[in-house]
Design a protein around this motif. Structure first.
Motif, short mmCIF file in Angstrom:
data_model
loop_
_atom_site.label_atom_id
_atom_site.label_comp_id
_atom_site.label_asym_id
_atom_site.label_seq_id
_atom_site.Cartn_x
_atom_site.Cartn_y
_atom_site.Cartn_z
N LYS A 1 7.30 8.47 -5.85
CA LYS A 1 8.55 8.44 -5.11
C LYS A 1 8.33 8.06 -3.66
O LYS A 1 7.36 8.48 -3.05
CB LYS A 1 9.20 9.82 -5.20
CG LYS A 1 10.49 9.97 -4.41
CD LYS A 1 10.96 11.40 -4.48
CE LYS A 1 12.15 11.64 -3.56
NZ LYS A 1 12.58 13.05 -3.54
N GLY A 2 9.24 7.25 -3.12
CA GLY A 2 9.20 6.89 -1.71
C GLY A 2 10.59 7.02 -1.09
O GLY A 2 11.59 7.09 -1.80
N SER A 3 10.64 7.05 0.23
CA SER A 3 11.91 7.18 0.92
C SER A 3 11.85 6.44 2.25
O SER A 3 10.85 6.52 2.97
CB SER A 3 12.25 8.65 1.15
OG SER A 3 13.51 8.78 1.80
N CYS A 4 12.91 5.71 2.57
CA CYS A 4 12.98 5.00 3.85
C CYS A 4 13.28 5.99 4.98
O CYS A 4 13.83 7.06 4.75
CB CYS A 4 14.08 3.95 3.80
SG CYS A 4 13.73 2.56 2.69
N PRO A 5 12.92 5.64 6.22
CA PRO A 5 13.28 6.48 7.36
C PRO A 5 14.79 6.60 7.49
O PRO A 5 15.54 5.77 6.99
CB PRO A 5 12.67 5.73 8.56
CG PRO A 5 11.67 4.80 7.97
CD PRO A 5 12.16 4.44 6.61
N SER A 6 15.22 7.65 8.16
CA SER A 6 16.65 7.84 8.38
C SER A 6 17.23 6.64 9.12
O SER A 6 16.67 6.17 10.11
CB SER A 6 16.88 9.12 9.19
OG SER A 6 18.25 9.35 9.37
N GLY A 7 18.35 6.13 8.61
CA GLY A 7 18.98 4.96 9.20
C GLY A 7 18.66 3.68 8.47
O GLY A 7 19.29 2.65 8.72
N LYS A 8 17.70 3.73 7.55
CA LYS A 8 17.29 2.56 6.79
C LYS A 8 17.55 2.79 5.30
O LYS A 8 17.63 3.92 4.83
CB LYS A 8 15.80 2.27 7.00
CG LYS A 8 15.40 2.01 8.45
CD LYS A 8 15.87 0.66 8.94
CE LYS A 8 15.37 0.38 10.35
NZ LYS A 8 15.80 -0.95 10.85
N VAL A 9 17.66 1.70 4.56
CA VAL A 9 17.79 1.75 3.10
C VAL A 9 16.80 0.75 2.51
O VAL A 9 16.28 -0.13 3.21
CB VAL A 9 19.22 1.41 2.63
CG1 VAL A 9 20.22 2.42 3.16
CG2 VAL A 9 19.62 0.00 3.07
N TYR A 10 16.53 0.90 1.22
CA TYR A 10 15.56 0.01 0.58
C TYR A 10 16.22 -1.32 0.22
O TYR A 10 17.30 -1.38 -0.37
CB TYR A 10 15.00 0.66 -0.67
CG TYR A 10 14.01 -0.22 -1.40
CD1 TYR A 10 12.73 -0.42 -0.88
CD2 TYR A 10 14.37 -0.88 -2.56
CE1 TYR A 10 11.82 -1.24 -1.53
CE2 TYR A 10 13.47 -1.70 -3.22
CZ TYR A 10 12.20 -1.88 -2.69
OH TYR A 10 11.31 -2.71 -3.33
N ASN A 11 15.54 -2.41 0.56
CA ASN A 11 16.01 -3.76 0.26
C ASN A 11 15.12 -4.35 -0.82
O ASN A 11 13.96 -4.69 -0.56
CB ASN A 11 15.97 -4.63 1.53
CG ASN A 11 16.64 -5.97 1.34
OD1 ASN A 11 16.72 -6.49 0.23
ND2 ASN A 11 17.13 -6.55 2.44
N GLU A 12 15.63 -4.46 -2.04
CA GLU A 12 14.82 -4.94 -3.15
C GLU A 12 14.51 -6.44 -3.05
O GLU A 12 13.61 -6.93 -3.74
CB GLU A 12 15.49 -4.64 -4.48
CG GLU A 12 16.83 -5.29 -4.69
CD GLU A 12 17.43 -4.90 -6.04
OE1 GLU A 12 16.69 -4.96 -7.04
OE2 GLU A 12 18.62 -4.54 -6.08
N ASP A 13 15.22 -7.17 -2.18
CA ASP A 13 14.92 -8.58 -2.01
C ASP A 13 13.68 -8.81 -1.14
O ASP A 13 12.96 -9.80 -1.32
CB ASP A 13 16.12 -9.31 -1.38
CG ASP A 13 17.33 -9.34 -2.31
OD1 ASP A 13 17.12 -9.36 -3.54
OD2 ASP A 13 18.46 -9.33 -1.80
N THR A 14 13.45 -7.90 -0.21
CA THR A 14 12.30 -8.04 0.69
C THR A 14 11.20 -7.03 0.40
O THR A 14 10.14 -7.07 1.00
CB THR A 14 12.74 -7.87 2.15
OG1 THR A 14 13.27 -6.56 2.34
CG2 THR A 14 13.78 -8.91 2.52
N PHE A 15 11.49 -6.08 -0.53
CA PHE A 15 10.54 -5.00 -0.87
C PHE A 15 10.24 -4.12 0.34
O PHE A 15 9.15 -3.55 0.43
CB PHE A 15 9.23 -5.58 -1.43
CG PHE A 15 9.40 -6.37 -2.69
CD1 PHE A 15 9.39 -5.75 -3.93
CD2 PHE A 15 9.57 -7.75 -2.64
CE1 PHE A 15 9.54 -6.49 -5.10
CE2 PHE A 15 9.72 -8.49 -3.80
CZ PHE A 15 9.71 -7.86 -5.04
N MET A 16 11.19 -4.01 1.25
CA MET A 16 10.99 -3.24 2.46
C MET A 16 12.24 -2.44 2.81
O MET A 16 13.31 -2.68 2.24
CB MET A 16 10.62 -4.17 3.64
CG MET A 16 9.34 -4.97 3.44
SD MET A 16 9.04 -6.12 4.81
CE MET A 16 8.79 -4.97 6.15
N CYS A 17 12.10 -1.49 3.73
CA CYS A 17 13.25 -0.76 4.24
C CYS A 17 13.97 -1.64 5.26
O CYS A 17 13.32 -2.35 6.05
CB CYS A 17 12.80 0.55 4.87
SG CYS A 17 12.12 1.74 3.69
#
Length: 233
Positions: A190-206
């Protein structure tokens, strides 16, 4: 509480009388108790006690330093003062595992008995022995529920540059902030982005919420928190 304080003072006073100071003035560890030490001045010992949860670092007699146990080799100094627990804090100071046994990717940093919850970086679990976050197989904690129902796909996963990703990530099916890391392509974590960010599956990044379709309003009405690891005590 007053009785405990007076008892601790009495113990330190007696210990100070029994300790034989070296010729050189400085700060010296008690031979049995890791959070007890002495200030030696001209052969006279003054017993001192580290704050609850911290222990005395005895590498340099010129320095008076109490640190978290994972940073100090106590050796044969196995004894410690009686703990002074508070809600969320087994001791007044230090880094401790989350009280929820399945929340392996979170921990508490306690300062003067006040707990502060912090997340590990994505994909890592908290290791109480080292006071650090590390890979699951290194920490060896049973936290199966954090990845329950998630499996890694077969075969390689290509990144935005066309190269195979060694640890591909995938979005959480219900939470924009969360995602899964497939370590070595086979072990889901399991992973979680920092507060204020969401996961972007197009870039594989928050990423910023407004840049991810379907997650634009994820933080609407929510207070943002700082998801940064505190510095070690």
């Amino acid at each position: 509480m007053k009785i405990l304080i007076l008892f601790g003072f009495a113990v330190c006073f007696v210990a100070g009388q029994d300790f034989d100071c070296p010729e050189k003035s400085g700060f010296y560890a008690d031979p049995y108790q890791c959070d007890l030490y002495y200030k030696c001045t001209k052969g006279k010992a003054e017993a001192r006690l580290c704050p609850d949860g911290l222990v005395f670092a005895d590498e340099n007699p010129n320095k008076e330093l109490c640190d978290i146990p994972s940073n100090v080799d106590c050796g044969d100094r196995k004894e410690l003062q009686e703990p002074k627990p508070s809600k969320g804090c087994p001791r007044q100071n230090g880094y401790f595992k989350h009280p929820d046994p399945q929340a392996c990717d979170k921990f508490y940093f306690c300062s003067d008995g006040i707990p502060n919850e912090h997340p590990c970086p994505p994909g890592l679990f908290f290791d109480e022995e080292t006071s650090n976050c590390d890979w699951k197989d290194v920490v060896q904690r049973q936290c199966d529920k954090v990845t329950k129902g998630k499996t890694c796909p077969d075969g390689e996963v290509q990144g935005p540059n066309g190269r195979a990703l060694p640890h591909p990530t995938f979005p959480h099916p219900e939470d924009c902030q969360k995602f899964y890391i497939c370590r070595n392509g086979v072990q889901p974590q399991k992973g979680s982005c920092p507060s204020g960010k969401v996961y972007n599956e197009d870039t594989f990044m928050c990423d910023d919420a407004e840049k991810v379709p379907g997650c634009e309003n994820y933080y609407e009405g929510q207070p943002l928190e700082k998801n940064k690891l505190p510095k070690k005590a």
